[in-house]
Design an enzyme around this catalytic site. Structure first.
Site, short mmCIF file in Angstrom:
data_model
loop_
_atom_site.label_atom_id
_atom_site.label_comp_id
_atom_site.label_asym_id
_atom_site.label_seq_id
_atom_site.Cartn_x
_atom_site.Cartn_y
_atom_site.Cartn_z
N HIS A 10 -13.78 8.63 -1.29
CA HIS A 10 -13.73 7.42 -2.11
C HIS A 10 -14.51 7.56 -3.41
O HIS A 10 -14.84 6.55 -4.03
CB HIS A 10 -14.28 6.22 -1.31
CG HIS A 10 -13.19 5.44 -0.62
ND1 HIS A 10 -12.07 6.02 -0.11
CD2 HIS A 10 -13.05 4.11 -0.35
CE1 HIS A 10 -11.29 5.08 0.44
NE2 HIS A 10 -11.87 3.92 0.31
N LEU A 41 0.86 -1.19 0.00
CA LEU A 41 0.00 0.00 0.00
C LEU A 41 0.90 1.24 0.00
O LEU A 41 1.05 1.91 1.02
CB LEU A 41 -0.87 -0.04 1.25
CG LEU A 41 -2.32 0.37 1.05
CD1 LEU A 41 -3.00 -0.58 0.09
CD2 LEU A 41 -3.07 0.40 2.35
N PHE A 90 -6.89 7.44 -4.69
CA PHE A 90 -5.57 6.97 -4.27
C PHE A 90 -4.45 7.56 -5.13
O PHE A 90 -3.29 7.58 -4.72
CB PHE A 90 -5.51 5.44 -4.28
CG PHE A 90 -6.64 4.79 -3.53
CD1 PHE A 90 -7.27 5.45 -2.47
CD2 PHE A 90 -7.10 3.52 -3.86
CE1 PHE A 90 -8.32 4.85 -1.77
CE2 PHE A 90 -8.16 2.92 -3.17
CZ PHE A 90 -8.77 3.59 -2.13
N GLU A 120 1.27 4.08 -2.72
CA GLU A 120 0.91 4.62 -4.03
C GLU A 120 2.01 5.47 -4.65
O GLU A 120 2.30 5.34 -5.84
CB GLU A 120 -0.40 5.40 -3.94
CG GLU A 120 -1.65 4.53 -3.80
CD GLU A 120 -1.90 4.02 -2.39
OE1 GLU A 120 -1.11 4.34 -1.48
OE2 GLU A 120 -2.88 3.29 -2.18
#
Ligand SMILES: Cc1ncc(C[n+]2csc(CCOP(=O)(O)OP(=O)(O)O)c2C)c(N)n1
Ligand SMILES: Cc1ncc(C[n+]2csc(CCOP(=O)(O)OP(=O)(O)O)c2C)c(N)n1
Ligand SMILES: [Mg+2]
Ligand SMILES: [Mg+2]
Lengths: 346, 346, 346, 346
Positions: free
Chosen positions: C149, C78, C106, C80
């Site tokens: 999100h 995780l 993200f 990015e």
């Protein structure tokens, strides 16, 4: 030659002002604003890489840590995303951090915290938490800054709800807008321009605020509305003044903030002139010019007598070499040429 | 601001004189290191001398004082190995076999520059010698270098990667993200951290806690890790050789923390200690550990080098430098059309 | 109810197409494109969080790691920003990574690598290094995705030179544009929309490419030009079709890519219709709508017979609650109402 | 894909039975932990049961299996202490004294929700109990929590901060950036890492190297650090109490790695082992270490709790749960105007 100095403005300038006060440089005005804020509000912090080193961010932070202590004026690790979140958390709990960056490029490391957290928390928790923070950075231009050290990224942030974006053009505004930004209960990004740093101008002593979201006329004219912010104002004014002899006059609007965007003043002027030219320090595509151009075509279409025009940067990364830089950036002559064309075409 | 007083003064050059099994190296080999370090020193001194002319319009970051790190590490690499680095590029480019003419042309922003004037000092690229990428964003090149190592692993290349970084770069989260991935995949890469105790004017103790040593943090992430005297070219070389062998043999990534001091200001020409962020006496102290001079003393003592040869070497270098500057200054500037090329690749 | 499923489209749909081929879902089309690319080019990599888990990114990556191996199709930490740089470094050295993200939000963690590195390296090193990488993400909408999100951030990237941005609307295009993106030698960002995922449509077998930078007509009409991409197309077509009975017809243009932006097709259509409505999945302010609105006011002003209109998201973060979501997002009825108003006002 | 076979099966609940000086705790105190864990379990089971109705349109992440981590850690905090967390919010909110009605209303997206329907399950905020922030972006809340701790330190608050994270969050660079700053400034904060071996469907071994333990990495950054059995509420509590004391006394930040297994799928209701990313037998294995049941067994053995009291407790909780669901379902939905409030703060 110390290049840090070379990278700010190459000459002293000033934009005449109707206001009263002493003559200060842009840097001194910013320094005064920060000192004042630290003085009157113990919750104000000033942080950033080098804020308490002798260079003091071009002088913007000179003397502050000596006077207000290293607890409130402090250097940071090289951790832009982390420190942006730390500033956000401090702000959520009642501090008023002013987080300074040498260049806007470094903000790109912190977009997750800035865009997805700081700007949205107040909305997400239904208005219970406020995020009163200021994120400041100084746009670079030329002298080899190159593709990674001179990005004017305001256009990338324009769409972000919950954020305010300030781009001052005079020492008076630099101080007054900084004070407004610190007093504001929302995250405010200020882009100052290195080429404004040596500008001198009238700056009142003590506390005053320039409201966020309201533009101002810098020139009144007939033939055209010229809209800009920050360093573009100086170029725009020079361009317009140089055309006086040819009988061309223009409204020159300094937006001061691009978010909230003062659409009213733009449309008010456009109703008189019928033509609009938008100048920005950033890329033309998808940026500030695009938003204003679209806004006018949407809200003031019937007042528009000619195609809107924009002058920003072409869809090309900044070159680092001096020769290409001359072709890359706008200057008063380029602006004057476009104005001439727009006015004469008719 | 607390100064780092004479930190790390315990080591110096003792290891040379005691530890070296000098007959394990060829004389030529040992002299080459001297020549390479002196070359970097003389080139940068000439850049400094001419910088005030304002013809190199490019932000420079001199490596004087840290030459042993560049030369010792690159000395352990093969020509086809790749290097990536940050803003402080000259030493690495030259030690990796870089073309001095191409470098000087780049600093003068000419089309003959190794990046055709689009990069400048902070962005030297030269695939022909493995100078694969440099970024003006601190730690920006680290993940990229790691990606190169991934390619080397996946397609079974003979080359490996060395990523150079400063002490501040480990404050960037992206560094640890890259390292985690490199260890996870056992990538063939050496992270070479030059700890010079400063990030611009910020001493390390305002950025990193004293109880957390960089090379130990690296170790806890699973890197094979060591700390060396970065003013001692042979110590740097031997550590690098071991780490490069380790990485090349597929065992995984490695880390070196190489400690040396930057004699000049962060950017530009000359020392800037007078501004107050470090004690000029601290610079003087560190100048006792001159990587070039100490190494000469060592070679002389071992009867491997004498004053005459030294003079011959430096004359040779000076001639090369003169030629490179002339070449750069007489090279053409780009034209407007060049601005619009290579924005996209075919 | 597994919410991951709930978060993609709620129903199956299809946009009729003139092309020949089997009927596949959008997800199957994407899966086929990736499989094909992996098959024909050993340099293609597919990576991202969960690409080789059983859910396989909505099915987009299902079966790929089993067939092409974990070395080429792999899950990532995780990280990015780190992985974006790693992909960039791999691409610079000849691999063709396709880096997948569950959500565009993200990508904001990786803007430094994407904007300041991947997009600029080709320009900065004077065209020597290519960066053939694809960054894919799936926009979320509704069902509680909320402010963090469901950000449709294409507007934030529109200004970035050196980047290409793709937003397909049909299974045919999803496959053809993915293949073009992988074949392209530049960084290409693809935004697919979760609400397109269950769309079915004609998809030819084997290799074909849909060119980047060229729009296409989805409807031909008289009264208006409607421009959109991705999921907005379905809404736009529904809206336009619903107005047929009222005698209103419109050109519906699917831009397919927003950078490069096909201004020609927009202006060609506008010359006939005189009116333009731009629909986008992102924020109206400073986004895709703004750019197109401005472009038209600049380049086709004299063909414009009425104010331009834009329908995107208001200047508000996405709410997470179902009720507010209904007010927040565009839908065919809202679009139809605006069209009706624009056409009837005259 | 390699499965983590019965990892960490060595510890289990032995420490309870052997190590506990049970008379060092009040009976009520010990029973409260049981009640708190059972409450979380029963609430989440009820959420699961009703999830398929599709009335809670919010992405949920259940904490079942990890209740001892929430309860043991929050049990060591004062009401005024602040907690920050990621997407897996329920356990922390409830253990911190959260209002069940406000939580359920938020899941049902009603105006009576603790974020007025703008947050949903991933974004529970409730200042009245110190639930200060949760972020749907992994590690997003970590720097923010660290900023809160900075505020606590600067203004000498009595409260401290606990930041909750998953094992994947340490892969985000921002975590290490925040930690570096916290250690540097000795901030009063506890980082509590729940290592459940998974990030969505990705097991830890595809994301982190085996030779780099999380709590040891934390230690190398200068955090006081320990690893605990996260299914053992008293072990979690005792470690947390020590760390909280350490942080509160100004000694600096601390870190706990708490190991426990998530019984349900990453998101949504039910176990998803059948999809194949983990062996259903692995889940069964871990269910032996049920934090709620094992703790009951222990209390029963010590004659501190019996079946009757247990039944009474669970009846009480069930009634509370029923009431909360009814409250939520009968609460009003927001209206359109609510969408436009709290984008900016006054
Ligand atoms: C992300 C980022 N933040 C800030 C800067 C400004 N900056 C340029 S060089 C530098 C110092 C970096 O120090 P270090 O990594 O130790 O390298 P050194 O200069 O000492 O060689 C800084 C802060 C930058 N280039 N990039
Ligand atoms: C920056 C970011 N990347 C990816 C995601 C998608 N995502 C949501 S939760 C999650 C798993 C995180 O795992 P961990 O931190 O171990 O917490 P757990 O779910 O196990 O409690 C992921 C990858 C995200 N929310 N944020
Ligand atoms: Mg340094
Ligand atoms: Mg986990």
């Amino acid at each position: 030659m110390p290049w840090a100095a070379a990278l700010i403005a190459s000459k002293e300038t000033s934009i005449p002002s109707a206001e009263e006060g002493r003559i200060l440089s842009y840097v001194e005005a910013l320094n005064e604003a920060l000192a004042l804020a630290l003085e009157i509000d113990p919750h104000v912090l000033v942080l950033g890489q080098g804020v308490n080193d002798p260079k003091g961010m071009f002088g913007v932070t000179t003397g502050l840590s000596a006077k207000y202590g290293n607890a409130r004026v402090f250097d940071t690790p090289l951790s832009e995303e982390g420190m942006m979140g730390i500033s956000t958390g401090a702000a959520m709990n009642g501090l008023r951090p002013v987080y300074l960056h040498n260049r806007p490029d470094f903000l790109l490391l912190a977009f997750n915290q800035l865009v997805t957290h700081a700007s949205k928390i107040h909305f997400m928790d239904n208005g219970k938490t406020k995020v009163p923070m200021v994120v400041w950075s100084a746009i670079g231009r030329g002298w080899g800054s190159g593709a990674q050290h001179s990005q004017a990224i305001q256009g990338l942030l324009l769409g972000v709800p919950g954020l305010k974006i300030v781009m001052p053009s005079t020492p008076y505004d630099a101080k007054g807008l900084m004070l407004s930004a610190i007093a504001d209960n929302n995250p405010v990004v200020i882009f100052d321009h290195r080429w404004c740093m040596r500008q001198n101008g009238v700056v009142p002593e003590g506390m005053y605020q320039v409201p966020l979201g309201r533009g101002v006329y810098r020139r009144n004219g007939r033939d055209l509305t010229l809209v800009g912010t920050s360093h573009t104002l100086e170029m725009a004014i020079n361009a317009v003044d140089s055309l006086e002899g040819e009988g061309i006059t223009a409204d020159v609007i300094d937006l001061r903030t691009i978010k909230p965007l003062d659409g009213e003043i733009i449309i008010e002027s456009l109703k008189r002139t019928g033509k609009i030219l938008v100048v920005d320090t950033g890329w033309e595509m998808g940026g500030v010019c695009a938003e204003i151009g679209c806004l006018v075509a949407e809200k003031a279409f019937y007042d528009l007598k000619a195609p809107i025009k924009r002058i920003g940067l072409p869809d090309v990364p900044s070159p680092a070499g001096f020769t290409l830089e001359q072709f890359y950036y706008p200057n008063p002559e380029k602006i004057a040429n476009v104005i001439r064309e727009m006015v004469c075409k008719q | 601001m607390k100064l780092i007083k004479y930190k790390y003064s315990g080591k110096g050059f003792a290891p040379y004189l005691s530890g070296l099994k000098s007959n394990s190296y060829e004389k030529e080999f040992l002299i080459r290191f001297y020549r390479d370090m002196l070359r970097i020193r003389l080139i940068e001194e000439e850049i400094e001398r001419r910088y005030h002319e304002d013809e190199m319009k490019s932000p420079i970051h001199l490596v004087i004082g840290q030459e042993a790190s560049s030369v010792g590490s690159c000395g352990a690499l093969r020509p086809e190995d790749q290097v990536y680095c940050g803003h402080r590029t000259h030493g690495i480019y030259l030690a990796k076999g870089g073309n001095l003419k191409a470098m000087m042309s780049e600093l003068y922003c000419r089309t003959t520059g190794c990046a055709g004037s689009r990069g400048g000092s902070m962005h030297l690229f030269d695939k022909s010698v493995g100078m694969a990428g440099s970024s003006a964003i601190v730690a920006g090149a680290i993940p990229i270098a790691t990606g190169a190592a991934l390619k080397a692993q996946l397609t079974g290349e003979s080359w490996i990667v060395a990523a150079f970084l400063g002490d501040a770069a480990v404050e960037e989260g992206a560094f640890w993200e890259a390292v985690n991935f490199a260890v996870l995949k056992r990538l063939p890469i050496l992270y070479f951290c030059e700890n010079n105790f400063f990030s611009v004017c910020s001493p390390i103790e305002v950025r990193q806690p004293e109880n957390a040593e960089i090379y130990k943090k690296a170790e806890s992430f699973g890197l094979k890790s060591v700390k060396v005297d970065g003013t001692n070219v042979l110590e740097v070389y031997e550590a690098s050789r071991n780490m490069v062998e380790y990485a090349r043999s597929g065992k995984g990534p490695a880390f070196i923390e190489s400690v040396a001091y930057r004699w000049r200001g962060h950017g530009g020409a000359g020392d800037d200690s007078h501004t107050g962020y470090r004690d000029p006496a601290e610079v003087e102290h560190w100048q006792q550990f001159d990587p070039v001079k100490s190494y000469y003393d060592f070679l002389e003592q071992k009867n491997l080098l004498d004053g005459e040869t030294r003079l011959a070497i430096s004359k040779e270098i000076e001639a090369e430098v003169q030629e490179a500057f002339d070449f750069a200054i007489n090279s053409p500037n780009p034209i407007e059309d060049d601005l619009y090329t290579h924005v996209y690749s075919d």
